[in-house]
Design an enzyme around this catalytic site. Sequence first.
Site, mmCIF file in Angstrom:
data_model
loop_
_atom_site.group_PDB
_atom_site.id
_atom_site.type_symbol
_atom_site.label_atom_id
_atom_site.label_comp_id
_atom_site.label_asym_id
_atom_site.label_seq_id
_atom_site.Cartn_x
_atom_site.Cartn_y
_atom_site.Cartn_z
ATOM 1 N N HIS A 149 43.305 -10.102 -33.699
ATOM 2 C CA HIS A 149 42.643 -10.768 -32.567
ATOM 3 C C HIS A 149 41.482 -11.660 -33.001
ATOM 4 C CE1 HIS A 149 44.708 -8.470 -29.423
ATOM 5 N NE2 HIS A 149 44.614 -7.431 -30.226
ATOM 6 N N ARG A 207 46.020 -1.316 -31.844
ATOM 7 C CA ARG A 207 47.413 -0.886 -31.617
ATOM 8 C C ARG A 207 48.352 -2.011 -32.036
ATOM 9 N NH1 ARG A 207 48.839 3.206 -27.529
ATOM 10 N NH2 ARG A 207 50.490 1.781 -26.967
ATOM 11 N N CYS A 253 48.766 -10.717 -31.189
ATOM 12 C CA CYS A 253 49.075 -9.319 -30.861
ATOM 13 C C CYS A 253 50.218 -9.224 -29.842
ATOM 14 C CB CYS A 253 47.816 -8.591 -30.407
ATOM 15 S SG CYS A 253 48.012 -6.796 -30.444
ATOM 16 N N GLU A 312 49.052 -6.201 -22.894
ATOM 17 C CA GLU A 312 50.155 -5.259 -22.984
ATOM 18 C C GLU A 312 51.454 -6.072 -22.987
ATOM 19 O OE1 GLU A 312 50.657 -2.147 -23.796
ATOM 20 O OE2 GLU A 312 52.758 -2.688 -23.496
ATOM 21 N N GLU A 344 40.211 -13.925 -31.403
ATOM 22 C CA GLU A 344 39.397 -14.220 -30.214
ATOM 23 C C GLU A 344 38.304 -13.166 -29.989
ATOM 24 O OE1 GLU A 344 42.366 -12.987 -30.255
ATOM 25 O OE2 GLU A 344 42.711 -11.569 -28.613
#
Lengths: 194, 293
Positions: free
Chosen positions: A174, A139, A83, A51, A176
């Site tokens: 992402h 997101r 991100c 976040e 990962e």
Amino acid sequence: MSEAKRVGVLALQGDFREHKLMLERLGASVREVRLPEHLEGLTGLVVPGGESTTIGKLAAEYGLDAAVRQSYEAGDLSIWGTCAGAIWIAREILDYQQPHLGLMDIAVRRNAFGRQVDSFEVDLEIEGLNAPFRAVFIRAPEIVRVGKGVRVRARYLGRAVFAEQERIWAMAFHPELTGDDRLHREFLERFVAS
Amino acid sequence: MEKGTLRVKTGFAEMFKGGVIMDVTTPEQAGIAEEAGAVAVMALERVPADIRVQGGVARMSDPKVIKEIMAAVSIPVMAKVRIGHFAEAMVLEALGVDFIDESEVLTPADEEHHIDKWAFKVPFVNGARDLGEALRRIAEGSAMIRTKGEAGTGNVVEAVRHARSVMKAIRRIQGMREDELMAEAKSLQAPFELVRYVHEHGRLPVVNFAAGGVATPADAALMMHLGMDGVFVGSGIFKSGDPARRARAIVRAVTHYNDPEILAEVSEDLGEPMVGINLDELSEEERMAKRGW
């Protein structure tokens, strides 16, 4: 015998474990970074997904963001944000006021592809890779503007999702979360010293 | 391009790790949670402590409350449905909620079946008291597990019990021979493939949070030490004397759980914690953790 590459993963919040596991599989020695002293001796820092508002607030404490900036400007550190990490390193975040590092000459828009029900995965063409990369967008942000000296290496539906500026990478997805370690390998090979 | 894949769901849950998810009942509380550094909020009409006091059937919140909270913050918003109530889940998915908690805090709608969570694009989190329960929920499509604890009590003892139970079972399975796994799956009443995953990886295939009774920064740090990936705080924040300060402190405690000096610093002068309930004062019927199967 060559020594292991030493790389840090910002471990304030988010999926730092996934980056750590992937880098370790490639033979790197990985340190979790939560405080300024943890940066000592590192030449690479991965800022994970998570976040972005949380990471930004926590990094503003104990002088961590200043220490990262100083280390980058001294030429010691390469930085890779995925991100939330990409949002943190961007110079400008549209629509929201939140603490961030602001090192990279890009502007990002948070949640640019919608809420979680619109999150997706897709095969993405990335400049410099010989085959498509399975990219997971959660997101995800979008890179809406890049400065001079910033190269866009991937777009999805015409929207920039991976940019490179000298020793900094910002990506909206992402790597990962997949088994594909090509980007982690490239980051280690090009930017991280033993 | 594919939406709602398992990787997109469980990957989203991975992004919450090392973070705190806070129960909120108003847009103002949601703003306080975001400002404190919460990674997500749980939008509710009543926190569990009030559900306990007021009694009656506890249901999904009014969509109006959830929409107002979604409009107030930029961080992800979760909401609860009753166990087995897939129509409530369809409503929440239509609202665009980011995560659904199929929760024992609400009154169960089905005493036999949980929701088929594979049928949804939106990811689900479920409570579990032990490894068998956690693996059954994952087999139903849950993308995230949390301890049940005992919500609305401000007492961490049940969350500790459930976390220890899950982690102990994982360590035990990790040490087993391959040919012992089927008998273990049978005894846990869990799918063999998931038991084998735990054997190979030494962890659940999804993230595992603490929930149900966390009230202080030290409670949160304790749960992280026990191997949890992050923390839900329900009544513990907005039933305390100084919610903004306590929320901020619990966020710091989860990040720096292994740093006693920072824990001491953030634990100081937080005002009154929520008034707790001792578990032996609760009758069997009052225990929410018993709900779900």
